[in-house]
Design an enzyme around this catalytic site. Structure first.
Site: not given
Length: 212
Positions: A21-22, A25
């Site tokens: 998820h990170e 980004h």
């Protein structure tokens, strides 16, 4: 699998999922012209670059040990500079939404794998794949909640006109000033007030995906 093994597997998948998820980004920001995450060495799936001792270890462990119905955690936020983004109008919304999109994609992918495994009679594999799908579906939908620092808030603020987004950014700054304390309070409030209907929604969507 034994219950203890199930919990360990779930926590490992949770950690891997929040890392993906990170990283998403950072990749989104880099693709849009901001090299901050790349220069910080965060465009990687190496856990050592992303693990947050509190959010990646302590919080998930406490939730598991307390028997909480909510299994949640986070990795270190990937740094990025919105002023470097080429897409000035919707760039921040795209970066914020990249993490959610990654989790939803993984949920769909592993749900498909669970369906195929179940069709072949591979019950253990289907259970593993379904667990990965469920955790990513939960993370993706949870992060869509419009409360800072969750991604749903960033997506909302990034899509609104500046005049409407400005007070949201001010509120976000006030919440971030309290750091982890504000997030823990939100998680407690969520557990008592919204966990039931939210879990019901996730389970309903999960059953549609895996055909349960």
């Amino acid at each position: 699998m034994q219950p203890g093994i199930d919990l360990v597997f779930a926590v490992v998948i949770l950690i891997v999922s929040v890392i993906a998820h990170e990283a998403a980004h950072g990749y989104a920001a880099d693709w849009l012209g901001d090299p901050t995450a790349r220069l910080a060495g965060r465009l990687t799936l190496n856990p050592l670059a992303h693990l947050d001792p509190f959010g990646s270890v302590v919080i998930p462990a406490l939730l598991v040990l307390s028997g909480s119905p909510l299994l949640f955690g986070w990795a270190k936020p990937v740094p990025y500079n919105p002023y470097n983004l080429r897409a000035k109008r919707f760039g921040e919304a795209l970066v914020a939404g990249a993490g959610v999109a990654t989790n939803i994609f993984l949920a769909l992918l592993f749900a498909l794998g669970a369906r195929l495994a179940a069709g072949e009679g591979a019950a253990t594999a289907a259970s593993f794949l379904a667990t990965v799908s469920f955790i990513n579906l939960f993370l993706g939908l949870f992060n869509l909640i419009p409360f800072p620092p969750l991604d749903g808030y960033g997506v909302l603020a990034g899509l609104l006109p500046f005049s409407l987004a400005y007070p949201l950014r001010q509120f976000e700054a006030r919440v971030r000033a309290y750091g982890v304390f504000a997030l823990v309070l939100f998680l407690l409030a969520f557990s008592y007030l919204l966990a039931g209907p939210f879990s019901a929604l996730v389970l309903w969507l999960f059953s549609l995906l895996v055909g349960a």
